[in-house]
Design an enzyme around this catalytic site. Structure first.
Site, short mmCIF file in Angstrom:
data_model
loop_
_atom_site.label_atom_id
_atom_site.label_comp_id
_atom_site.label_asym_id
_atom_site.label_seq_id
_atom_site.Cartn_x
_atom_site.Cartn_y
_atom_site.Cartn_z
N LYS A 1 0.86 -1.19 0.00
CA LYS A 1 0.00 0.00 0.00
C LYS A 1 0.90 1.23 0.00
O LYS A 1 1.51 1.56 1.01
CB LYS A 1 -0.89 -0.01 1.25
CG LYS A 1 -2.21 0.72 1.10
CD LYS A 1 -2.14 2.23 1.12
CE LYS A 1 -1.94 2.80 2.51
NZ LYS A 1 -1.88 4.30 2.46
N GLY B 1 6.92 4.51 8.54
CA GLY B 1 6.06 5.67 8.73
C GLY B 1 6.22 6.22 10.14
O GLY B 1 7.28 6.06 10.76
N SER B 2 5.16 6.82 10.65
CA SER B 2 5.26 7.50 11.94
C SER B 2 5.26 6.51 13.09
O SER B 2 4.72 5.41 12.99
CB SER B 2 4.09 8.47 12.11
OG SER B 2 2.91 7.73 12.33
N THR B 3 5.87 6.92 14.21
CA THR B 3 5.89 6.08 15.40
C THR B 3 4.47 5.87 15.92
O THR B 3 4.13 4.79 16.41
CB THR B 3 6.80 6.72 16.47
OG1 THR B 3 8.15 6.64 16.02
CG2 THR B 3 6.68 6.02 17.81
N GLU B 4 3.63 6.90 15.76
CA GLU B 4 2.24 6.80 16.22
C GLU B 4 1.52 5.63 15.54
O GLU B 4 0.91 4.79 16.19
CB GLU B 4 1.53 8.12 15.88
CG GLU B 4 0.50 8.53 16.87
CD GLU B 4 0.92 8.22 18.30
OE1 GLU B 4 1.94 8.79 18.74
OE2 GLU B 4 0.26 7.40 18.97
N GLY C 1 2.99 3.20 13.93
CA GLY C 1 3.74 2.00 14.26
C GLY C 1 3.24 1.34 15.53
O GLY C 1 3.11 0.11 15.62
N GLU D 1 9.88 0.61 10.70
CA GLU D 1 10.90 1.65 10.57
C GLU D 1 10.17 2.97 10.78
O GLU D 1 9.39 3.38 9.93
CB GLU D 1 11.57 1.54 9.20
CG GLU D 1 12.93 2.19 9.17
CD GLU D 1 12.85 3.61 8.69
OE1 GLU D 1 12.67 4.49 9.56
OE2 GLU D 1 12.93 3.85 7.49
N CYS E 1 13.13 10.33 7.83
CA CYS E 1 13.00 9.87 9.22
C CYS E 1 14.33 9.93 9.96
O CYS E 1 14.37 10.10 11.16
CB CYS E 1 12.43 8.46 9.25
SG CYS E 1 13.20 7.40 8.03
N GLU F 1 9.38 14.96 16.21
CA GLU F 1 9.78 14.90 14.81
C GLU F 1 8.96 15.91 14.02
O GLU F 1 7.73 15.85 14.00
CB GLU F 1 9.54 13.49 14.27
CG GLU F 1 10.07 13.30 12.87
CD GLU F 1 9.98 11.86 12.40
OE1 GLU F 1 8.98 11.19 12.69
OE2 GLU F 1 10.92 11.39 11.73
#
Lengths: 473, 301
Positions: A179, A231-234, A236, A253, A287, A384
């Site tokens: 995706k 993508g974002s830690t959120e 993730g 990642e 990132c 970030e």
């Protein structure tokens, strides 16, 4: 001084953008049954194409196609899989300029970067993992593929992130449902066409398009055996929670807030180039960007003066112009986020500076920005920003530099600038980060593992290490 | 002057000597505290006979143990691999010296024969020796010098993840325990272990072995009590970097994995079936809690 340059645009005629695109399932472009959406050129806000949106049923069809293809693909001798991947690598090289222009149009990044960084790395990544396909028994992770890989990638390096995900997955004998980000789907869909040109068996690569809900459907699909996300830690965290209790193998990642440490003995001019490359490469949509500059107090004044002089020569504007250094911010939403955090930086008392810089009237733009007088507690030092915004902090001793560098929940990358090798290694040893660039920054190579510590995620992409994520160990 | 017992000869013969029992306590930061909660619980043998009261650790004990483990991390991870290997080997020596004591505890806890109990202790000693040798080799097989396409020195090496929580298996109170703890610490991590709630006594005796093996205080912290109570606190703790759920029951494991997502802990999920602790363990329990760091440097004059 700023030299005047005549415009030097790369021709956009090299790429033929259709007015609408379907998803790529089981070797064919098909309509989606979810809501379609437009992808726009962030430098001009002009719509580029209408993209089919996937529904949960479409995702299910893609996973079924991948499952069916897995039987064929995983049973194929590694040497044959390798040849398909070499073919793909070659076609990417043949069509590199077309892909680069399309990437710059859809993403907003300067053509100089898409042409000289993204595309060469994409082709190299496929070449690299092609070679592993028939050598897995020497790598030390077994030779058994996992099955269907669900992969969700971001918009900052659309085709490069596709390559990082697809190449090792296929080399190890898995099939994929990928995706791409909703703001940058075009190069992934052109890649689908390349898979067809390479005669890749149908269903080995499937591409479903849409927003976060489509990604969530891919991750949550019960017949997906492996999830890979960048993508974002959120997001993730949500994915890690979602796969809890399943047998799915997960690699993530995620975000970063990298420290770039400049010691007093560093070669200042080289460090300045590294700082610029660290935070202004790809508009800071990286990132592993060196977003926190930690400079030793005794050279802070000199370094900042040099840095500001250098930033005055950066050229912001048309991404397709070969002289452009800073392109467009990828989306209105990202621009709003960069603005918001920068305003918080002002409010919290940091001092903002940008070089004089004409901003185009249309499109999404943010000038290169430096905040000085930043404290560790400031949000611009902790969160970030994912934009061309540098926060500058100072330190006195190496211990203090390391302590400040590690004072973050992230741990993706870091930089060290010194002419003293023992100090470099001492610092690199103590930095809790997956990649340490010393006297350089933002270097990438398919042979070199990349990935984070702590909340920057887990697993490595690239190198022999990158195989582990796609083998049943 | 020679001291003489004052008890009359006939009285001495009629009274059996009363054994001095051990108080089984927690092991935190190299010390043996009781639970701050003041709680304890009765531990019984496989036949249901009372063996001892073990400390029932609380959330506060778990948090204290994490603090101790974090404090120990810098020194232990910064020690040379050779030194860590020597310390782990020393644990094996100390365990070997207490072979009879552990065998007796295993007979009591699990109702195994004395012969089987001895074999299990031997296997635990051998496992320690096996892992001791890994300390200075794991980076050689898991690291790499990377042939990048440019003038750069590019080296990947392993580093420990940090503080790791370990839910030890309920079965295998010695061999199972050693098999989950040692792979975590040999690479430089420090840990907080929730011992088998059913059979915790060997874990406390193992703590005595650890305390006399030159292992720095805080590298291994052992909590006895209820895993279902303790594990979620550790799984959700923001200063814990990884969690091994090998000993967690299925529902507890899912809940813990969900909590662990909050700070992206590295997770070992519980096995599908029973683990054969006598089988070759492989390197997976070490590599699950290792990070790979890649350092770049330009090459030039």
């Amino acid at each position: 001084m700023m030299f005047e340059y005549a415009p030097a645009p790369e021709s956009r005629d090299i790429v033929d953008i259709r007015s609408s695109y379907g998803m790529f399932v089981d070797g064919d472009f098909v309509d989606g049954t979810g809501p379609s959406f437009k992808t726009i050129n962030p430098a001009t806000e002009e719509p580029l194409a209408e993209i089919a949106g996937a529904s949960a049923e479409d995702v299910d069809r893609a996973v079924q196609a991948a499952r069916k293809a897995f039987a064929v693909w995983s049973a194929m001798p590694g040497a044959e899989r390798a040849k398909y991947l070499f073919r793909i690598a070659r076609i990417i090289q043949e069509r590199a300029r077309e892909l680069a222009v399309l990437e710059s149009l859809d993403n907003g990044k300067p053509i100089r970067e898409s042409r000289d960084v993204d595309l060469p790395l994409v082709a190299a990544h496929f070449f690299y993992y092609a070679g592993w396909a028939d050598k897995l028994e020497y790598a030390g992770y077994g030779t058994r593929p996992i099955g269907v890989a669900g992969q969700v990638i971001p918009w900052n390096f659309p085709l490069l992130m596709l390559a990082w995900k697809v190449a090792p997955a296929l080399a190890c004998g898995n099939t994929v449902v990928l995706k791409p980000a909703e703001t940058t789907p075009l190069t992934a869909l052109l890649f689908a066409e390349i898979c067809r040109q390479a005669d890749l068996p149908p269903g080995v690569v499937n591409i479903v398009t849409g927003a976060g809900d489509v990604g969530a459907a891919v991750v949550a699909h019960p017949d997906v055996n492996k999830v890979a996300f960048t993508g974002s830690t959120e997001v993730g965290r949500l994915i890690a929670r979602n796969v809890a209790g399943t047998a799915k193998k997960l690699t993530l990642e995620l975000g970063g807030k990298a420290a770039n440490i400049v010691y007093a003995d560093a070669a200042i001019d080289q460090a300045v180039e590294g700082i610029v490359n660290g935070i202004f490469f790809n508009q800071g949509h990286v990132c592993c960007a060196g977003s926190r500059l930690l400079v030793q107090e005794s050279v802070a004044g000199e370094l900042l003066e040099s840095l500001k002089r250098r930033l005055g020569t950066l050229r912001l504007g048309d991404p397709l112009d070969k002289n452009t250094d800073i392109g467009a911010i990828n989306s209105a939403a990202q621009l709003a986020k960069i603005r918001e955090l920068s305003e918080i930086g002002d409010q919290e008392g940091a001092e903002r500076w940008s070089p004089p810089c004409a901003i185009p009237e249309r499109g999404y733009w943010f000038p290169p920005t430096v905040f000085t007088g930043v404290a560790q507690s400031h949000r611009i030092a902790r969160e970030e920003i994912f934009g061309p915004v540098l926060s500058v902090l100072t330190f006195r001793t190496p211990e203090e530099a390391v302590q400040k560098a590690n004072n973050t929940p992230y741990g993706l990358s870091a930089g060290v600038w010194t002419e003293k090798a023992s100090l470099m290694l001492w610092t690199a040893d103590r930095l809790r980060a997956g990649v340490v660039w010393s006297n350089t920054f933002n270097r990438f190579d398919p042979a070199s593992p990349f990935g984070g510590y702590k909340e920057s995620g887990y697993g490595r992409e690239g190198g022999r290490h990158g195989l582990e994520a796609y083998l049943a160990t | 002057m020679v001291w003489r017992p004052t008890l009359p000869r006939d009285a001495r013969e009629s009274v059996e000597r009363l054994a001095v029992r051990k108080t089984y306590k927690l092991f935190i930061g190299g010390a043996f505290p009781r639970s701050e909660s003041g709680r304890s619980y009765a531990v019984t043998s496989s036949k249901g006979e009372f063996l001892a009261n073990a400390s029932k650790a609380s959330r506060k004990d778990a948090r204290d143990a994490v603090v101790a483990a974090r404090k120990a991390f810098g020194g232990w991870s910064g020690a040379t691999a050779y030194n860590r290997g020597q310390v782990i080997y020393r644990i094996a020596e100390m365990l070997e010296g207490r072979r009879a004591q552990f065998a007796a505890e295993l007979v009591a806890a699990d109702g195994v024969s004395a012969k089987k109990a001895g074999e299990l202790v031997d296997a635990a000693v051998d496992r320690l020796v096996w892992y001791a040798g890994w300390s200075d080799k794991i980076s050689a097989i898991r690291g790499s010098a990377n042939p990048v396409a440019g003038p750069y020195f590019n080296l990947s090496s392993t580093e420990p993840t940090g503080v790791v929580a370990v839910v030890a298996p309920p079965m295998g109170p010695l061999l199972g325990l050693v098999s989950v703890v040692v792979p975590v610490i040999v690479t430089g991590n420090t840990c907080v272990v929730v011992a088998s709630g059913r059979a915790p006594l060997p874990s406390v005796t193992l703590a005595e072995v650890l305390a006399t093996s030159d292992l720095p205080g805080g590298v291994v912290n052992i909590l006895t009590g209820d895993a279902a109570e303790l594990a979620p606190w550790l799984a959700g703790h923001m200063d814990v970097n990884g969690i091994d759920l090998t000993g967690a029951a299925p529902e507890l494991a899912v809940a813990c994995e969900q909590l662990a997502a909050e700070n992206l802990k590295r997770v070992i999920r519980p096995p599908d079936g029973e683990i054969d602790w006598l089988a070759d363990p492989g390197t997976g329990r070490m590599t699950a809690f290792l990070e790979t760091k890649t350092v770049w440097h330009p090459i030039g004059v």
